[in-house]
Write a protein that holds these residues in place. Structure first.
Motif, PDB file in Angstrom:
ATOM      1  N   ARG A   1      -3.685   7.932  -2.591  1.00 35.43           N
ATOM      2  CA  ARG A   1      -3.384   6.580  -2.288  1.00 35.43           C
ATOM      3  C   ARG A   1      -3.638   5.466  -3.356  1.00 35.43           C
ATOM      4  O   ARG A   1      -4.497   5.737  -4.241  1.00 35.43           O
ATOM      5  N   ILE A   2      -2.587   4.573  -3.499  1.00 34.76           N
ATOM      6  CA  ILE A   2      -2.856   3.455  -4.564  1.00 34.76           C
ATOM      7  C   ILE A   2      -4.113   2.470  -3.889  1.00 34.76           C
ATOM      8  O   ILE A   2      -3.941   1.964  -2.967  1.00 34.76           O
TER       9      ILE A   2
ATOM     10  N   ARG B   1       4.580   0.675 -11.036  1.00 30.68           N
ATOM     11  CA  ARG B   1       3.191   1.582 -10.984  1.00 30.68           C
ATOM     12  C   ARG B   1       3.301   2.611  -9.776  1.00 30.68           C
ATOM     13  O   ARG B   1       2.695   3.435 -10.009  1.00 30.68           O
ATOM     14  N   LEU B   2       4.186   2.281  -8.699  1.00 22.70           N
ATOM     15  CA  LEU B   2       4.330   3.456  -7.802  1.00 22.70           C
ATOM     16  C   LEU B   2       5.226   4.624  -8.389  1.00 22.70           C
ATOM     17  O   LEU B   2       4.684   5.749  -8.007  1.00 22.70           O
TER      18      LEU B   2
ATOM     19  N   THR C   1       5.291  -3.469  -9.153  1.00 22.85           N
ATOM     20  CA  THR C   1       5.115  -2.641  -8.006  1.00 22.85           C
ATOM     21  C   THR C   1       5.821  -1.314  -8.037  1.00 22.85           C
ATOM     22  O   THR C   1       5.277  -0.239  -7.809  1.00 22.85           O
ATOM     23  N   TYR C   2       7.038  -1.436  -8.374  1.00 23.70           N
ATOM     24  CA  TYR C   2       7.931  -0.192  -8.479  1.00 23.70           C
ATOM     25  C   TYR C   2       7.541   0.488  -9.735  1.00 23.70           C
ATOM     26  O   TYR C   2       7.340   1.894  -9.501  1.00 23.70           O
TER      27      TYR C   2
ATOM     28  N   GLU D   1       0.720  -1.113   0.137  1.00 24.32           N
ATOM     29  CA  GLU D   1      -0.220   0.047   0.025  1.00 24.32           C
ATOM     30  C   GLU D   1       0.994   1.128   0.035  1.00 24.32           C
ATOM     31  O   GLU D   1       1.989   1.280   0.521  1.00 24.32           O
ATOM     32  N   ALA D   2       0.539   2.174  -0.726  1.00 25.95           N
ATOM     33  CA  ALA D   2       1.170   3.317  -0.636  1.00 25.95           C
ATOM     34  C   ALA D   2       0.322   4.749  -0.547  1.00 25.95           C
ATOM     35  O   ALA D   2      -0.701   4.755  -1.105  1.00 25.95           O
TER      36      ALA D   2
END
Length: 79
Positions: free
Chosen positions: A62-63, A77-78, A74-75, A48-49
């Motif tokens: 927020r994701i 996408r963030l 994940t990296y 979660e971020a």
């Protein structure tokens, strides 16, 4: 170097000294694995971020939903 040699040198492919079997480590599954593989190994795994941009007293972004994919995806996408 061959791909398997690279994985061995980074300890992503190792020999289990108890059983004598060779295979990929959990770290290799988290880095390169497919979503189904990761969920079968670690059912509670998620990332979660939340980001603070304008107001430092509250979260601005927020994701959603939480990411349940490998660390490379994940990296990306963030970012």
């Amino acid at each position: 170097m061959e791909p398997l040699e690279i994985l061995r040198s980074s300890s992503l492919y190792r020999k289990d000294f108890k059983t004598g079997e060779e295979g990929f480590t959990l770290a290799a599954a988290l880095i390169f694995g497919k979503d189904e593989t990761i969920q079968s190994l670690l059912p509670a795994y998620k990332v979660e971020a939340m980001v603070r941009r304008d107001n430092l007293d509250r979260w601005d972004d927020r994701i959603t939903p939480p990411l349940r994919t490998n660390l490379i995806d994940t990296y990306l996408r963030l970012m």
